[in-house]
Design an enzyme around this catalytic site. Structure first.
Site, PDB file in Angstrom:
ATOM      1  N   ASP A 169       0.864  -1.182   0.000  1.00 57.83           N
ATOM      2  CA  ASP A 169       0.000   0.000   0.000  1.00 57.83           C
ATOM      3  C   ASP A 169       0.902   1.235   0.000  1.00 57.83           C
ATOM      4  OD1 ASP A 169      -2.391   1.628   0.507  1.00 57.83           O
ATOM      5  OD2 ASP A 169      -1.579   1.813   2.535  1.00 57.83           O
ATOM      6  N   CYS A 170       0.343   2.402  -0.301  1.00 55.11           N
ATOM      7  CA  CYS A 170       1.149   3.626  -0.331  1.00 55.11           C
ATOM      8  C   CYS A 170       0.907   4.495   0.909  1.00 55.11           C
ATOM      9  CB  CYS A 170       0.865   4.420  -1.608  1.00 55.11           C
ATOM     10  SG  CYS A 170       1.955   5.855  -1.833  1.00 55.11           S
ATOM     11  N   ASP A 171      -0.251   5.131   0.991  1.00 62.02           N
ATOM     12  CA  ASP A 171      -0.533   6.067   2.078  1.00 62.02           C
ATOM     13  C   ASP A 171      -0.521   5.359   3.426  1.00 62.02           C
ATOM     14  OD1 ASP A 171      -1.000   8.547   0.635  1.00 62.02           O
ATOM     15  OD2 ASP A 171      -2.777   7.555  -0.181  1.00 62.02           O
TER      16      ASP A 171
ATOM     17  N   ASP B  68      -1.552  -0.692   5.832  1.00 60.10           N
ATOM     18  CA  ASP B  68      -1.773  -0.131   7.167  1.00 60.10           C
ATOM     19  C   ASP B  68      -3.241   0.045   7.516  1.00 60.10           C
ATOM     20  OD1 ASP B  68      -2.288   3.301   7.223  1.00 60.10           O
ATOM     21  OD2 ASP B  68      -2.099   2.198   5.341  1.00 60.10           O
TER      22      ASP B  68
END
Length: 209
Positions: A8-10, A164
């Protein structure tokens, strides 16, 4: 054995969740609504933006103008340029993980690209960027991680998902991947097989187990 990593990124690669939700606080303040940024982070991180906006607008009986999202995106882009930082330990962690890597994010491609550029992470992923806005699949739909694995040329069962947000963890688990929950808020997880951790520098050893 793990052969590919799907990040994932954010909130996983870049410490952007608070900035994204601060953008919501700023935008809704112009409509006379006071929101708490920390509450928004816990409640809505990882959600599709349209779904988040519908929930907040519905709570306060608002109808959002067509320019709300473009204005919000512009505010967040400015916040990113001045304040965005990588997640603590992520660079050292990526250096220790010699696997093919991809970013799988609910954000639009331009936001992902900006995040990786500002935090010096773009070279770790190259063109392996998968956005919900291009795939038409949003977490918690497991199809987003399955599509990324397929495009990377790996069986999803041989992939590790690192996310997250509870919606992303659900997507990874239901996709059939080994799933790692970067659990900074000590949240419960309904899936016993998911590995929960709080320190990003622990990830390489967890992956190798």
């Amino acid at each position: 054995m793990t052969s590919c990593l799907l990040f994932d990124c954010d909130g996983t690669l870049v410490d952007s969740e608070r900035l994204c939700n601060l953008g919501l606080v700023i935008q809704f303040a112009q409509l006379g609504v006071t929101l708490d940024v920390d509450e928004l982070v816990v409640r809505y991180r990882g959600w599709k933006l349209d779904r988040t906006l519908a929930a907040i607008a519905g709570q306060y009986g608002l109808t959002l103008d067509d320019d709300f999202i473009p204005s919000y995106r512009a505010v967040v882009a400015e916040l990113f340029e001045s304040e965005l930082q990588p997640i603590d330990g992520i660079v050292a962690t990526l250096e220790q993980l010699p696997y093919p890597k991809a970013v799988v994010s609910s954000g639009p491609p331009q936001k992902i690209a900006q995040s990786l550029r500002l935090c010096g992470l773009a070279d770790y992923f190259g063109d392996n960027i998968f956005s919900s806005y291009e795939l038409g699949i949003w977490k918690p739909d497991p199809g987003i991680y399955q599509a990324a694995a397929r495009e990377m040329g790996h069986d999803i069962a041989a992939c590790a998902v690192i996310d997250d947000a509870p919606v992303g963890v659900e997507a990874g688990f239901r996709a059939g991947a080994r799933t790692f929950f970067f659990n900074r808020f000590d949240e419960s997880c309904e899936f016993d097989e998911v590995t929960s951790f709080k320190d990003m520098t622990l990830l390489p050893e967890l992956i190798r187990r």
